[in-house]
Structure formats: structure tokens, C-alpha cells
Design an enzyme around this catalytic site. Structure first.
Site, PDB file in Angstrom:
ATOM      1  N   HIS A 165      79.133  44.225  91.380  1.00 41.71           N
ATOM      2  CA  HIS A 165      78.834  45.024  90.196  1.00 41.71           C
ATOM      3  C   HIS A 165      78.638  46.492  90.599  1.00 41.71           C
ATOM      4  O   HIS A 165      78.361  46.790  91.762  1.00 41.71           O
ATOM      5  CB  HIS A 165      77.522  44.538  89.563  1.00 41.71           C
ATOM      6  N   CYS A 252      68.972  42.649  89.140  1.00 43.68           N
ATOM      7  CA  CYS A 252      69.509  41.460  88.444  1.00 43.68           C
ATOM      8  C   CYS A 252      68.435  40.530  87.913  1.00 43.68           C
ATOM      9  O   CYS A 252      68.689  39.738  87.028  1.00 43.68           O
ATOM     10  CB  CYS A 252      70.354  40.588  89.368  1.00 43.68           C
TER      11      CYS A 252
HETATM   12  C1  CIR Z   1      77.031  36.011  90.139  1.00 38.30           C
HETATM   13  O1  CIR Z   1      77.974  35.998  90.934  1.00 38.30           O
HETATM   14  O2  CIR Z   1      77.201  36.208  88.942  1.00 38.30           O
HETATM   15  C2  CIR Z   1      75.638  35.773  90.646  1.00 38.30           C
HETATM   16  N1  CIR Z   1      75.695  34.855  91.753  1.00 38.30           N
HETATM   17  C3  CIR Z   1      74.996  37.062  91.081  1.00 38.30           C
HETATM   18  C4  CIR Z   1      74.762  38.009  89.954  1.00 38.30           C
HETATM   19  C5  CIR Z   1      74.057  39.233  90.373  1.00 38.30           C
HETATM   20  N2  CIR Z   1      73.792  40.063  89.274  1.00 38.30           N
HETATM   21  C6  CIR Z   1      73.725  41.388  89.325  1.00 38.30           C
HETATM   22  O3  CIR Z   1      74.015  41.997  90.333  1.00 38.30           O
HETATM   23  N3  CIR Z   1      73.417  42.035  88.193  1.00 38.30           N
END
Ligand code: CIR
Length: 257
Positions: A165, A252
Site C-alpha cells: 500500500h 492498518c
Molecule cells: C493484506 O494483504 O491485505 C493483509 N495481509 C495486510 C494488510 C495491511 N494493511 C495495510 O497496510 N493498511
């Protein structure tokens, strides 16, 4: 902006089945829960009231609530996460948010947006185009933001190595200052901003959050902590090892407003 509330959701049984590219091995759920608890306690100590959703084993990535909603000082928007396994996470966060924002806006198909691609910098937002956030989603988001008096600019991170992201590599430190790792630091959209570069080998430290005068940073990042401490931030290092294994960072783990 002073935060008063945050939605969080502890990791559930099956957390290790979430999406990851880290190659760091499976997370330890007990340790992840301890780290999550420390994160919540820190927010509370800083004056943020926690809204804690029940863990949901049907959605192994659901602890990363940030990806499901965008909240500004002027309203809330539910996203449409770009990973199919995550779209069902929005319902529970939406239900909680409606207690404060009765009619949140929503990203509509074919648009996709992950909140991790949305970096608020005062009255402006940087929006990452990524494997999760597509052009249509970014355009819907920018239109909604414009309706609330915010501007937005897009940063295409597809092809930038190691970035899931936008906020994996970029954080707002307040005023006109950004923390950035790798290629993002050179992006023309950031011209005019003061860029603090994350030291070599500590790219994970680029994801940090300012909360009510403190700066929450990932633990075990000595060079970055020394750099930021030298800039007089009040640092709160938090252990994030188990979330890092699942490609998640500090931002997150909460939706804050
Ligand atoms: C994913 O791949 O969607 C999750 N394992 C990690 C999401 C992390 N979210 C973020 O950086 N906002």
C-alpha cells in the site's frame, strides 16, 4: 487533528491464513494478541476511546481494519477492498461506524480502494494506485473528498518493490513533513514537502502514526527512531513483529477519528 476514537479488531484464530508476501514465516497468535493489546492500551493512554470489534475467524486479515474505511473530520466512507477475500470485512466496520456516521459514503464496483492507500496530509490526501486500489476507486474517493473540501493526488506505486500500500512506504509526520522509504520519496507529487528518509534497511519503519502529540513507531528500528527522536517527536515504539509477518503495519490496525 485530535483523535478521540478508534475502531480496532484483534486478530482471530486463523490469522496465519491471511494474505502475505513477507516470507517471514507464520505469526504466533498469542504474541499477536499481546502486541495488539499493547497497541490498544497506547491509544487509550493517548486519549483515544477504543471501539473493539469481535475477532472474526472467517476473515483472517480482518485485524487490518484500516483498509475497510476512510474517516475524515468531515465524514466517513466505506471502501471496497481490492482483495476478494477481504470484501466481507467491511460490513462489521460499517455497522460500528454508523453509530457515529449514520450514512457513510461507499466505494462502488468496479472501484476498489484499500484504506492503506489513503494518506491524509491535512486538507490534502495522497492516494496510492496499487494492486488493491484501482483508478476507478481512486477517482470515486477523490470525488468524495472534493465534495468535503479536500484535494487529492494520485501516486502510482505499482511496480515499486516491496510496497503493498502507499502507506507501507509513506507517513505524514504533521505540518509539511513526510516520512518516506524507497522510491516514493522521489515522487513528483511530494515536491514541496519536507521528506524525512527512512534509513537503509529499515523500510518497515516508514509506516508510523501520529496520535495526539505522540508518534507511534515500529519497535526494533534503531536508526529511524534515532532520526525521528532527533527531530523532537515523542516516540512510542511498539512491537509489531507478528503483524509484519502478515504485511501489516501500525496504521492498518485502527480506523481513527
Ligand atoms: C493484506 O494483504 O491485505 C493483509 N495481509 C495486510 C494488510 C495491511 N494493511 C495495510 O497496510 N493498511
Amino acid at each position: 487533528m485530535r483523535f478521540t476514537r478508534a475502531i480496532v479488531r484483534p486478530p482471530a484464530d486463523g490469522f496465519a491464513a491471511g494474505i502475505t508476501s513477507s516470507g517471514l514465516g507464520p505469526p504466533d497468535l498469542t504474541l499477536a494478541l499481546e502486541q495488539h493489546e499493547a497497541y490498544c492500551r497506547t491509544l487509550e493512554r493517548l486519549g483515544v476511546a477504543i471501539v473493539k470489534l469481535d475477532p472474526d475467524p472467517d476473515f483472517p486479515d480482518s485485524t487490518f481494519v484500516e483498509d475497510t474505511a476512510i474517516v475524515t473530520g468531515r465524514g466517513a466512507m466505506l471502501t471496497r477492498p481490492g482483495a476478494a477475500s477481504r470484501t466481507g470485512e467491511v460490513a462489521a466496520v460499517g455497522a460500528a461506524l454508523r453509530g457515529w456516521f449514520p450514512q457513510p459514503a461507499e466505494i462502488a464496483a468496479p472501484g476498489t480502494v484499500d484504506g492503506g492507500d489513503v494518506c491524509e496530509v491535512g486538507r490534502h490526501f495522497f492516494v496510492g494506485l496499487s494492486e488493491r486500489t484501482n483508478r476507478e476507486g481512486a477517482a470515486q474517493l477523490a470525488g468524495w473528498l472534493a465534495g468535503h473540501g479536500f484535494s487529492a493526488s494520485v501516486i502510482d506505486i505499482r511496480g515499486m518493490p516491496g510496497l503493498l500500500h502507499l502507506k507501507t512506504g509513506l507517513s505524514w509526520l504533521g505540518e509539511l513533513r513526510l516520512l518516506a522509504a524507497g522510491e516514493i520519496a522521489e515522487h513528483e507529487a511530494l515536491r514541496g514537502w519536507e521528506i524525512v528518509r527512512v534509513p537503509e534497511g529499515e523500510a518497515y519503519a516508514a509506516n508510523c502514526i501520529r496520535v495526539n502529540g505522540a508518534l507511534l513507531v515500529a519497535g526494533g528500528m534503531p536508526a529511524t527512531s534515532a532520526l525521528l527522536g532527533g527531530l523532537s517527536y515523542q516516540l512510542v515504539p511498539l512491537e509489531m513483529s507478528e503483524f509484519r509477518k502478515m504485511d501489516g503495519g501500525l496504521s492498518c490496525l485502527s480506523v481513527r477519528w
